[in-house]
Structure formats: structure tokens, C-alpha cells
Motif scaffolding. Structure first.
Motif, PDB file in Angstrom:
ATOM      1  N   CYS A 156       0.677  -1.232   0.045  1.00 39.70           N
ATOM      2  CA  CYS A 156       0.030  -0.090   0.035  1.00 39.70           C
ATOM      3  C   CYS A 156       0.966   1.265   0.151  1.00 39.70           C
ATOM      4  CB  CYS A 156      -0.896   0.140   1.206  1.00 39.70           C
ATOM      5  SG  CYS A 156      -1.974   1.486   1.334  1.00 39.70           S
ATOM      6  N   GLN A 158       0.057   4.038   0.810  1.00 35.76           N
ATOM      7  CA  GLN A 158      -0.126   5.015   1.896  1.00 35.76           C
ATOM      8  C   GLN A 158       0.437   4.465   3.193  1.00 35.76           C
ATOM      9  OE1 GLN A 158      -2.026   7.686   1.826  1.00 35.76           O
ATOM     10  NE2 GLN A 158      -2.657   8.128   4.018  1.00 35.76           N
ATOM     11  N   CYS A 159       0.175   3.072   3.700  1.00 34.60           N
ATOM     12  CA  CYS A 159       0.504   2.600   4.825  1.00 34.60           C
ATOM     13  C   CYS A 159       1.547   1.409   5.045  1.00 34.60           C
ATOM     14  CB  CYS A 159      -0.655   2.053   5.668  1.00 34.60           C
ATOM     15  SG  CYS A 159      -1.194   0.570   5.154  1.00 34.60           S
ATOM     16  N   CYS A 186      -6.834  -1.646   0.143  1.00 37.35           N
ATOM     17  CA  CYS A 186      -5.951  -1.964   1.638  1.00 37.35           C
ATOM     18  C   CYS A 186      -7.074  -1.992   2.609  1.00 37.35           C
ATOM     19  CB  CYS A 186      -5.119  -0.632   1.894  1.00 37.35           C
ATOM     20  SG  CYS A 186      -4.307  -0.825   3.289  1.00 37.35           S
ATOM     21  N   GLN A 188      -6.635  -1.233   5.444  1.00 33.01           N
ATOM     22  CA  GLN A 188      -6.666  -0.036   6.233  1.00 33.01           C
ATOM     23  C   GLN A 188      -7.358   1.446   5.479  1.00 33.01           C
ATOM     24  OE1 GLN A 188      -4.549   0.739   9.353  1.00 33.01           O
ATOM     25  NE2 GLN A 188      -3.942  -1.501   9.583  1.00 33.01           N
ATOM     26  N   CYS A 189      -6.764   1.430   4.499  1.00 35.75           N
ATOM     27  CA  CYS A 189      -6.699   2.800   3.683  1.00 35.75           C
ATOM     28  C   CYS A 189      -7.906   2.829   2.719  1.00 35.75           C
ATOM     29  CB  CYS A 189      -5.556   3.119   3.106  1.00 35.75           C
ATOM     30  SG  CYS A 189      -4.083   2.880   4.236  1.00 35.75           S
TER      31      CYS A 189
HETATM   32 ZN   LIG Z   1      -2.898   0.961   3.574  1.00 35.08          ZN
END
Ligand SMILES: [Zn+2]
Length: 814
Positions: A156, A158-159, A186, A188-189
Motif C-alpha cells: 500500500c 499509504q501505509c 488496502c 486500512q486505507c
Molecule cells: Zn494502506
């Protein structure tokens, strides 16, 4: 003794159509006359079918609801239906559900197989279980599913979490494919789309087939077959190394672990879908496939493709019980269906006395890339021999419209022998070209009489040139002609035929331009011409003459139609060039009716007003009922009209109970206040205005005092307050002073803009009549400004006032 037949006289009778003229025609001619079916326009049926179909993007099958409507309209329970280009099981299901019998076949063995398999798919549970077993087989140290999914592993952006991508996006650079983006979800995202990293590029390189994977596949596809090897090698380049690896590994497992498995057919169907959407021919996930690798394309995760195919196939109705052969279906009156592989000859040899009531189909497009892919995929799934019937389709001449048209004509003529008198032929497809529709109408001409022709362009602005075509959906209905009368009827040849074709084409174009009463893209002129020609026997003559001379009937027709329209430039036809569009229009005769957009708005408003609350689909269907055939309005127009009178949500329209009186009172108060602010006297008056702004002028007296100072009043502006947009009201000429301003309700602005876009001549007409629009919103803004000036008032005129642009720019700086 009867007079010798004069071609021109028959033509003029045909051209004028309508029964009264039949009295003037004698004997043989009268019979010819009787077989010319009247065009009885039927409403366009919008497709409402989101079902999953194998090979859908390539074949664009007839949507289930459209199939159902035509079956109900033209057949009775027990009747026989023929689908000679079986693109999916939709027609078969629709027929069986209504107690009809149906024979469906398709020349392309892969399409025939997919149709049959889809009709007989077991329940979702079984499909999922089969896919699960396939995924749980071992590949090296992991399961096959893990192996395939991991090919698409990434992080990912982002994370940094590990995730398997749904797809990657590539950009073409010459012959090279550059990995550019990843599309993934993702945990999370959420759903994301990001640029790829160096690690992603490395993983893509490492995901190429290794060891024996590729040799085993190519062995299967083309070993010992030099004739087809170059073609197959070229087709394999439609796959990225990563997808080729995934597909090859999956195929190998089928061969080793599922050779005799009862679920093999299910898995083949899933693999076919993965082969299809896994090719580098899709510019986006929802795009139709290109015929060569497009400049940007998606590489879908093959495992996800299998899963979505399993979901799609599982959502379908229960498996159908198909008859083992044609004879079984022919020998019963009970509902029964057969799906098989074969062309028109198959029916001719096996179903000669079928007496079918309806031929219903979405024909294959002229698509050599799909035929090549069918060849590849058939060999891939079923081995070399299975693909043999496809070899003729690979020949170079099959890529030409002349061949396509000829093949269609042959197929449709064969079906005509299987149907009873007055049976219908219905062809519907969601996206077709002019060439295809010309080929179809001409191909049907010798056995069928055109009854109805509906066309609906795709939504959205389309750039059109003088002879540029719009893409769109077609629904065309023919009726079987009485053959003896057709054969006896005299035919035109040579120059007489050309002249007749041109004159009739022009007549048809003018007819549709006048019927819609708006400037139109070439497609309507073309369709008007084509349908007018189809009402006569001229198309039969085109087929006869050109067959005899070995000419290309399809090119001949196309050329003469265009020539006929070009001849019209001199007198009755004209063009309007508007930015990205060239529009055709019928020259200045008084329009006999309002423009189509005004008529549609009236119908939509009436339906909304009567129902108050109505489903979006229902409103669309109700409106289409009122505008059949070539009058069919675009969906966009219906929605714009609806928004002018109702609020929308996802499923329905809610009538806005707006009071016109309240609007007028509001507009009147606003206008009066703004006028006073700007130093005018606002005075209510009678027609032609609702209010004028008056200004006092002082004419100074003479210095010697003989002429005293004089005060005069002059009307600077006249206003009318309108809650409805109505071009007709404002097109009448009026005195130039004072300047007229139409204070328009905000709800009407989008519709007003759309009407002026459809017919750019209105703008000129309004200017000539001295009218300008003034939106309520801008009056309100003027009032909010404590120091509004007269120049600012001028900038507030128009549907898109100049002031609006300035305001937006100011907001940018704030
Ligand atoms: Zn993520």
C-alpha cells in the motif's frame, strides 16, 4: 391492353406511401404495393440487464428484458423462435420462461459452447466449490490460489501494508508496455490507485512464466502447425508475461488434476472469462475491448477474474434443461430449447418446416480480432481440432464489409424459409456502426419488409463531422414478405436505379429532419434515408443488380445514399457548423411542430405532474412510448427534462410542487428591488412585458427661456417572469426597444442550455427578437451587493453570465 410498366410512376406511388394511392395502381403493381409493409413505429426498449454473460464485451448479447418484450409482442405460447446468432442464453431463457420453443445456434463454436454452458450452469454453491478445489491444489510449496494471487502482490502506497492488487495499469511506449499504476484495496486505507514503485516493476518482471510452463502451453497451442504458429504467437502478445504465467499455470492444473473431473466444464467457463478480461485489450475495467493493444490498458489479477466469473455465473437463474437435438424441439408443442453450433444451413437442413413465429438475434459484429481470439481460446480450452470450424473466419476476405454483408444476407434469407407468413425478424444490439446497420437492412431486404427502426445514440457529447456516425443502440423489426409477389414485381436497373435511390434517400433524410424539428447529426439523416429506402423495393433491386454484375451491393448502396444527400445541399438540406459538431438541417420551411426537446419536456412534465413520484426507469419507458422509432430521444434529454420539474434520487423522481405564482411574485420583487437600487423606476405593466424599468430624463430648456426644461420617461428594459422555458414564445419578432429580459427560474437553466445546444439557431433567433435571459440567482447576487452598478447588471445577463466567470476567478484569489 394494360400499359407497359413505367418505373417512375411506381416509385412515386411508393414514395408517397399510404393506401389512397393504391387505387391508382393496377394489377401487378397493386400486389407489389400490398407487400410494402407500413412502418409502424414502436417505442425503443431501454436495456435493463446487468447480468453476467461470458464473452459479453465481444458479443454484446441481446439484453434479457428486450428479448422478453419482443417475444411477448410477436409470439404466443407454444410458438417457435429462432436465434441464429446465439450470443448468450438470454433469448433462450426469455423464451422458455414464456412457454415458447426456441432453436439457438451460432457459427462460432466458442460462442455456441459458452452459450450452452451458461444456460446449463449449476447452482452457485457448486461453482464456488469447484473453484475452491482448483485453488487448493498445490503449486510448489503453496496452494495454486496463493501462487496466482501473489503474482499481483504489492505494498500500500499509504501505509505500507502488503496487499494483492486488483489490477495494474500499463502505458504503451512503442512496442513496449510500461507498468504505471496499481489499483488495489488496502484493509486500512480502502480503495486506492497509485503510481507503481521500483519494487512493483521488479515483481512484474519476476512474474513471467518460468521453467516448463510456457513450452507446455505453446506445445498445446501450436506445435507442428506452422500454418497457424505466427498468428498464435502474435495473439499471445495480448497477454502480459505475468498474466500469461497465471493462465498457463491454471491451465496446466486443469490438465493434470481435472482431466476427467465432473466440474471441468465449470472451470473451463471460468478460465474462458479470465482469458478474455486478462488480455491487454481493455483500456479500463469497464471499457469494450480494443482490436489491438490500446495506448493504456489494464492487467487484471487473474484470480480475481476467476472469482468474479464464479459470482456472475452463480447469480443466474437455475440450469435449463436443453433438448438433445433440433428434432425434439420441433416435435413438441411444450416449451423446449436447443442450443448448438452451426450456421443458417444447419437450420435449413434440419428445420425446414419449422414455421417459426419470430427470428430474434443480436448478430456478431465484423470483428476479426475476436475471431482470432476465439481461435486461440478454443485451442487453449479444447485443443486443436475443436478450433477447425473457425479457420475459415481467419481468412483475409472475412475482414471486409462486402463479405460480412453477403454472409448476413445468406443467413437471413435462410431464416426466411423457416418462418411462417408474416413472422417477424427482430435484431437488437447495444452498440453498432453505420456500416453494420446498412449491411443488415440490405441483407434483410429480399425476404423481409422493414417495419420499425429505432436508434438511440450513446449518452454524452459526441464530436461529429459532416458524415461522422454516432454510436448507439439499434432495435429493428421486419416482417416476412410474400415471396411470389416480390419476385414478380418489376425492378429498376442502371441509372434509373441510381436516380431512384438518391431521390428516395434525400426524401427520407428530410422526413426525419422535419419530424424531429431540430438540426441533427448525420446519423439521423443516414437512418432516415436508409429506412425510407427499405420501404420500397429498391434495396431488393440493389441486391439483384449488383449480385448479377458481381459488384459490391453494400458499397453501391452506401455511395448512392451519400450522393443523394449531397444532391440535397443544392435545395432542401443545409448544415450548421457548431464548434465540434456539424449538424444537418432541413432548409427554412415553417416547422410544423415544436422541436423534439420541447415535445419531450412537455411529455415528461405531464407524467411527473400526474404521478408526483415515479421510478426513473418507469418515467423513461413512459416517455419512450410517446416517441417511437427514429423519434427516440436520448436518455440524457429525458433526464434533463425531468430535472427541470422534479428532484432526483437513485431510483425515482419526486415532483417539485413549485407554484408559478410564487415564482413570479419572487422574481417581480427581486427585479423591482434591483431596479430601484440601480436608479430606475420599476413599473408593472401589461403585455408584452410584466415589468419595465423606467428612467427619467431631463431635457434642458433653452437658455433664453422660450423652451422650458422638460422631463421625459423612457423604458430602458422590459422584463417577463417565466417559471417555464418556452422558446416558441420568444421567437416572434418584437420591437427592438426596450431591451427584453426573460427572468428565468433556476430549475429551467439546464434544460434551456440543452435546448440551445441542440439547436444553435435559437440563440440567433433570440438575439434577433431582442431577448436576453436573466437568471434569478444573478438578480439575488446583485441585490446582495450593496454597490451594484449598471455595468454589473449587464454582465449578469445570459444563462452563463460573463459575471459568473469573473466571480469564479475572484473566488480563486480569495
Ligand atoms: Zn494502506
Amino acid at each position: 391492353m394494360s400499359k407497359p410498366f413505367a418505373p417512375q410512376s411506381l416509385l412515386s406511388v411508393i414514395a408517397q406511401r399510404g393506401a389512397p394511392h393504391a387505387r391508382n395502381v393496377r394489377g401487378r403493381e397493386r400486389r407489389v404495393y400490398a407487400i410494402l409493409a407500413r412502418v409502424t413505429a414502436q417505442p425503443f426498449i431501454p436495456p435493463r440487464d446487468a447480468q453476467f454473460y461470458l464473452l459479453r464485451a465481444h458479443r454484446q448479447p441481446l439484453p434479457a428484458n428486450i428479448a422478453a418484450r419482443f417475444i411477448e409482442q410477436f409470439t404466443q405460447p407454444g410458438d417457435l423462435i429462432i436465434d441464429p446468432f446465439a450470443a448468450s442464453d438470454a433469448v433462450v431463457r426469455a423464451a422458455l420462461e414464456r412457454g415458447r420453443r426456441i432453436l439457438a445456434a451460432e457459427v462460432n463454436p466458442l460462442v455456441a459452447w459458452a452459450t450452452r454452458v451458461q444456460a446449463t450452469m449449476p447452482a452457485a454453491r457448486e461453482i464456488n466449490a469447484a473453484l475452491k478445489r482448483w485453488g487448493e491444489t498445490r503449486k510448489d510449496n503453496e496452494t495454486l490460489r496463493e501462487y496466482v494471487e501473489k503474482l499481483y502482490a504489492t505494498l500500500c502506497a499509504q501505509c505500507g501494508a502488503s496487499v494483492n492488487a486488483d489490477a495494474f495499469v500499463y502505458v504503451r511506449d512503442g512496442a513496449k508496455n510500461l507498468l504505471a499504476e496499481k489499483i488495489y484495496t488496502c484493509a486500512q486505507c480502502g480503495a486506492r490507485r497509485d503510481a507503481v514503485s521500483a519494487g512493483d516493476r521488479l515483481r512484474a518482471d519476476n512474474a513471467a512464466p518460468r521453467g516448463l510452463t510456457l513450452p507446455l502451453l505453446t506445445q498445446r497451442l501450436y506445435a507442428d502447425d506452422p500454418a497457424h504458429t505466427p498468428r498464435l504467437k502474435r495473439l499471445l502478445e495480448f497477454y502480459t508475461p505475468r498474466n500469461l504465467n497465471a493462465l498457463a499455470v491454471l491451465t496446466q492444473k486443469l490438465e493434470t488434476d481435472f482431466r476427467q473431473d465432473a466440474a471441468r466444464q465449470i472451470l473451463d467457463a471460468l478460465l474462458l472469462q479470465a482469458l478474455d478480461v486478462g488480455a491487454a485489450l481493455y483500456a479500463t475495467m469497464d471499457a469494450l475491448p480494443a482490436r489491438a493493444i490500446p495506448p493504456t490498458f489494464v492487467e487484471v489479477n487473474i484470480w480475481r477474474a476467476l472469482e468474479s466469473a464464479a459470482r456472475g455465473l452463480g447469480e443466474r437463474a437455475p440450469a435449463l434443461r436443453l433438448a438433445p437435438d433440433l428434432a425434439t424441439v420441433l416435435g413438441t408443442n411444450a416449451p423446449a430449447a436447443w442450443i448448438g453450433q452451426g450456421g443458417a444451413r444447419l437450420f435449413a437442413e434440419n428445420a425446414a418446416d419449422a414455421q417459426a413465429a419470430l427470428v430474434l438475434a443480436s448478430p456478431a459484429r465484423l470483428d476479426p480480432t475476436f475471431w482470432e481470439l476465439s481461435f486461440l481460446w478454443t485451442r487453449w480450452l479444447f485443443g486443436k481440432n475443436a478450433a477447425t470450424p473457425l479457420e475459415p473466419l481467419l481468412e483475409a476476405e472475412r475482414q471486409r464489409w462486402s463479405w460480412y454483408g453477403g454472409a448476413l444476407a445468406k443467413a437471413l434469407d435462410e431464416t426466411a424459409r423457416l418462418v411462417r407468413d408474416e413472422a417477424r425478424l427482430v435484431v437488437a444490439f447495444p452498440s453498432g456502426s453505420h456500416a453494420m446497420i446498412e449491411a443488415l437492412v440490405l441483407a434483410a431486404a429480399s425476404s423481409y419488409a422493414l417495419q420499425d427502426f429505432a436508434f438511440r445514440p450513446d449518452d454524452g457529447l459526441q464530436t461529429v463531422t459532416e458524415f461522422g456516425a454516432l454510436r448507439g443502440a439499434y432495435q429493428v423489426v421486419w416482417q416476412r414478405r410474400a415471396t411470389d409477389a416480390i419476385d414478380e414485381a418489376p425492378s429498376l436497373t442502371g441509372e434509373a436505379l441510381r436516380a431512384a435511390l438518391r431521390a428516395q434517400a434525400l426524401r427520407g433524410a428530410l422526413k426525419i429532419l422535419r419530424a424531429r424539428a431540430e438540426p441533427l447529426a448525420y446519423s439521423w439523416a443516414h437512418h432516415g434515408a436508409l429506412t425510407e429506402l427499405a420501404r420500397t423495393l429498391l434495396l431488393r433491386d440493389v441486391l439483384r443488380q449488383t449480385y448479377r454484375q458481381g459488384n459490391n451491393a453494400f458499397q453501391f448502396l452506401h455511395h448512392e445514399m451519400d450522393a443523394g444527400l449531397k444532391q440535397g445541399y443544392a435545395a432542401e438540406l443545409d448544415h450548421w457548423q457548431a464548434k465540434t459538431r456539424v449538424l444537418w438541417l432541413a432548409r427554412a420551411t415553417e416547422p410544423s411542430q415544436p422541436a423534439l426537446c420541447a415535445r419531450v419536456e412537455r411529455v415528461v412534465r405531464a407524467s411527473l405532474g400526474a404521478q408526483k413520484q415515479i421510478g426513473r426507469d418507469a418515467l423513461e419507458s413512459m416517455t419512450l412510448q410517446e416517441f417511437p422509432g427514429l423519434l427516440t430521444p436520448e436518455r440524457e434529454l429525458i433526464e434533463i427534462c425531468a430535472r427541470a420539474a422534479a428532484d432526483e434520487n437513485a431510483l425515482e423522481w419526486n415532483w417539485r410542487a413549485e407554484s408559478e405564482d410564487a415564482f413570479r411574485a419572487h422574481a417581480r420583487a427581486l427585479t423591482a428591488q434591483v431596479g430601484m437600487r440601480l436608479g430606475y423606476q420599476a413599473i408593472e405593466v401589461a403585455a408584452p412585458f410584466d415589468m419595465v424599468w423606467r428612467v427619467e430624463k431631463i431635457i434642458p430648456g433653452s437658455t433664453n427661456g422660450t423652451m422650458p426644461e422638460e422631463r421625459v420617461y423612457e423604458d430602458a428594459y422590459g422584463f417577463i417572469f417565466r417559471a417555464r422555458f418556452d422558446l416558441d414564445e420568444w421567437s416572434a419578432p418584437r420591437a427592438a426597444t426596450p431591451r427584453g429580459l426573460i427572468v428565468l427560474a433556476e430549475s429551467q437553466v439546464e434544460f434551456a442550455q440543452h435546448c440551445l445546444w441542440r439547436d444553435p439557431r435559437w440563440q440567433r433567433q433570440l438575439e434577433r427578437a431582442g431577448w436576453e435571459f436573466l437568471r434569478v440567482r444573478w438578480l439575488e447576487l446583485l441585490l446582495q451587493q450593496s454597490d451594484a452598478t449598471r455595468p454589473e447588471f449587464h454582465l449578469a445577463w445570459g444563462l452563463q453570465p460573463a459575471w459568473a466567470e469573473r466571480q469564479e476567478q475572484l473566488e480563486l484569489f480569495e
